[in-house]
Write an enzyme that holds these catalytic residues in place. Structure first.
Site, mmCIF file in Angstrom:
data_model
loop_
_atom_site.group_PDB
_atom_site.id
_atom_site.type_symbol
_atom_site.label_atom_id
_atom_site.label_comp_id
_atom_site.label_asym_id
_atom_site.label_seq_id
_atom_site.Cartn_x
_atom_site.Cartn_y
_atom_site.Cartn_z
ATOM 1 N N LYS A 173 62.306 23.059 -53.734
ATOM 2 C CA LYS A 173 61.982 22.565 -52.400
ATOM 3 C C LYS A 173 63.167 21.761 -51.874
ATOM 4 O O LYS A 173 63.377 20.605 -52.256
ATOM 5 C CB LYS A 173 60.741 21.665 -52.415
ATOM 6 N N GLY A 226 65.747 11.169 -54.506
ATOM 7 C CA GLY A 226 65.299 10.660 -53.220
ATOM 8 C C GLY A 226 65.072 9.165 -53.276
ATOM 9 O O GLY A 226 65.724 8.445 -54.034
ATOM 10 N N SER A 227 64.122 8.694 -52.499
ATOM 11 C CA SER A 227 63.899 7.261 -52.358
ATOM 12 C C SER A 227 63.142 6.673 -53.550
ATOM 13 O O SER A 227 62.443 7.380 -54.278
ATOM 14 C CB SER A 227 63.104 6.973 -51.081
ATOM 15 N N GLN A 229 60.627 4.566 -53.353
ATOM 16 C CA GLN A 229 59.197 4.606 -53.057
ATOM 17 C C GLN A 229 58.580 5.945 -53.440
ATOM 18 O O GLN A 229 57.542 6.011 -54.108
ATOM 19 C CB GLN A 229 58.970 4.324 -51.568
ATOM 20 N N GLY A 231 59.918 8.173 -55.491
ATOM 21 C CA GLY A 231 60.103 8.361 -56.918
ATOM 22 C C GLY A 231 59.003 7.721 -57.743
ATOM 23 O O GLY A 231 58.524 8.299 -58.728
ATOM 24 N N GLU A 250 66.105 10.407 -59.791
ATOM 25 C CA GLU A 250 67.326 9.753 -59.323
ATOM 26 C C GLU A 250 67.009 9.154 -57.963
ATOM 27 O O GLU A 250 66.642 9.879 -57.031
ATOM 28 C CB GLU A 250 68.473 10.753 -59.217
ATOM 29 N N CYS A 284 73.987 7.740 -52.463
ATOM 30 C CA CYS A 284 73.309 6.752 -53.312
ATOM 31 C C CYS A 284 74.313 5.965 -54.136
ATOM 32 O O CYS A 284 73.996 4.886 -54.640
ATOM 33 C CB CYS A 284 72.279 7.428 -54.208
ATOM 34 N N GLN A 331 67.361 8.051 -39.223
ATOM 35 C CA GLN A 331 68.300 7.328 -40.075
ATOM 36 C C GLN A 331 69.189 6.406 -39.244
ATOM 37 O O GLN A 331 69.500 5.287 -39.657
ATOM 38 C CB GLN A 331 69.158 8.300 -40.873
ATOM 39 N N GLU A 383 68.676 -0.923 -49.893
ATOM 40 C CA GLU A 383 69.543 0.212 -49.609
ATOM 41 C C GLU A 383 69.428 0.605 -48.138
ATOM 42 O O GLU A 383 68.343 0.907 -47.651
ATOM 43 C CB GLU A 383 69.187 1.403 -50.492
#
Length: 482
Positions: A173, A226-227, A229, A231, A250, A284, A331, A383
């Site tokens: 995905k 990804g983020s 939250q 994760g 990650e 990141c 963003q 971040e």
């Protein structure tokens, strides 16, 4: 009329239940493409296809897997300029950065082609007389892969390549925001000779496609980038699923770059600008905390501001551009919100932070440099994921190290110094998974492990030979020769 690009399930290109529009952030009037969105039923069909293909692919020969991965690598590298242009157009990286990312994807597939031939086991004596013990590695099964928008071909490559190398099957995905590069990679994989069902592409939302991957009992493992939250939600879902899923996360970073009094000023500035602002700061591994000791602080800040003045912010496809646009309006809004937060907290906006207008409508933001920040401010702890960095003054190396480690994250860190003593001490004592000395924190090799500590990563490392820890499981077999 633009053709709608389809999902790939069970060896066939199939229509979706909706459409995702891919918009060029350098020119929001430019439609890169339209992509079919998968629903829950189609995601389940992809999982079923991957499950059906697993027994044969998991027992394929190393040569078969080598040949497929090597073919994928060769086509990616042969088309790197074309694919790099697509990447720059959809994500906003500059064209050289886009081409570089595509080349890295090709190199990753080449590396794992070789790894398919290098996977060996162990044989030893048992502690019991007359018995043999064998240790072998086997694929884990169907792997669901959820990838982010900021590296739309390199991160899929470093997940898909090892999964196929070790005999797993894949349901991929890509990020819904930038599906073009993932779709192009999928097309290349379909021409590599892998059997139907071994690789499947499903474009769609995390709430539908991602959730289905998490809930489905036939998905053995999830690899996510990804983020934080998201994760954490994935980790919880994998633990609670029946059977439990293997998972690899990650997530975020708030990476420090320490600049000591003895650093070469020109080197330090180039390292900081590259690490903090290139790729529009949307990495990141970006060094968003610049921790500078007192003796060099003022000269460093002045040199940084002067260097930033010389950077070109414009259409990612134009020649000579240093920084492209922010990836989308959402963003950009987040970046602007954090710039205001920094000012409200008392940090000084020493340079930039303004919206820019260019020839075409796009999400252009002047790189922002804060000074007079401290490590308790939100701009130093959360971040931002944009071209925003904060300079934090430190009395000496010891205080700089303490500030460097005072974060919930631990992905990458760096130090600029001409002292072997401080460089060696920092490498040993920095609480991060990757440490750079006189190099940008963003920029890693593909043949060695990638990953962090604390809130940045969870599970086995990605890339290099260490990827086998996630994509394989160890079997211990005992034999009584009789």
């Amino acid at each position: 009329m633009t053709a709608i690009l389809k999902n790939f399930i069970g060896g066939e290109w199939v229509d979706g239940s909706g459409i995702t529009k891919n918009i060029n952030p350098s020119n929001t009037n430019d439609l890169v493409g339209e992509y079919a969105k998968a629903d829950k039923a189609q995601t389940e069909k992809a999982i079923a296809a991957a499950k059906a293909a697993f027994p044969a692919w998991s027992r394929s020969t190393p040569q078969e897997r080598y040949d497929a991965l090597n073919k994928i690598s060769a086509e990616i590298l042969a088309r790197k300029e074309e694919l790099g242009r697509l990447l720059a157009r959809e994500e906003g990286k500059t064209l050289p950065e886009g081409i570089g990312e595509v080349a890295r994807a090709g190199q990753i597939f080449a590396f794992f082609a070789g790894e398919a031939l290098r996977l060996i086991g162990e044989k030893g004596a048992s502690v019991r007389p007359g018995l043999d013990v064998e240790l072998t590695r086997e694929p884990v099964g169907v792997v669901g892969m959820i990838t982010p928008w900021n590296f739309p071909i390199a991160i899929p490559a470093w997940k898909i390549a090892p999964a196929l190398c070790y005999g797993n099957t894949v349901v991929f995905k890509p990020a819904e925001l930038v599906p073009g590069s993932g779709h192009a990679l999928a097309e290349i994989i379909t021409r590599s000779g892998v059997p139907a069902g071994v690789f499947n592409l499903v474009v769609g939302s995390g709430s539908v496609v991602g959730q289905t991957l998490l809930e489905h009992p036939d998905v053995a493992a999830i690899s996510f980038t990804g983020s934080v939250q998201t994760g954490r939600k994935i980790a919880q879902a994998c633990v609670l699923s029946n059977p439990m899923k293997k998972f690899q996360l990650e997530m975020g970073g708030k990476n420090p770059l320490v600049v000591l009094d003895d650093a070469d000023l020109k080197t330090a500035v180039e390292v900081a600008v590259n690490g903090a602002y290139f790729s529009t700061g949307q990495r990141c591994t970006a060094s968003s905390r610049l921790i500078v000791t007192e003796g060099i602080h003022d000269r460093f800040v002045a040199a940084m501001a002067e260097r930033l003045k010389g950077l070109s912010v414009d259409d990612a496809l134009k020649t000579g551009v240093h920084i492209g646009p922010v990836v989308d309006q959402s963003q950009l809004d987040q970046d602007l919100r954090y710039i205001k937060i920094g000012q409200d907290e008392g940090a000084k906006l020493a340079f930039g932070g303004e919206l820019l207008k260019r020839e075409n409508p796009g999400h252009y933001l002047q790189p922002a440099l804060f000074t007079e920040a401290n490590n308790n401010m939100r701009i130093a702890r959360e971040e931002i994921f944009g071209p925003v960095a904060a300079v934090i003054r430190a009395k000496n190396y010891e205080e700089a190290l303490a500030i460097s480690n005072d974060t919930e994250f631990g992905l990458a860190s760096g130090i600029c110094t001409t002292s072997l003593k401080y460089a060696s001490h920092y490498k040993r004592n920095s609480e991060s998974g990757m440490v750079m000395v006189n190099l940008p924190t963003a920029g890693v090799d593909y043949h060695v492990p990638f990953g962090g500590r604390k809130g940045s990563s969870y599970g086995a490392r990605e890339q290099g030979s260490y990827a086998r820890e996630f994509y394989t499981t160890v079997k211990t077999a005992y034999t009584n020769p009789g």
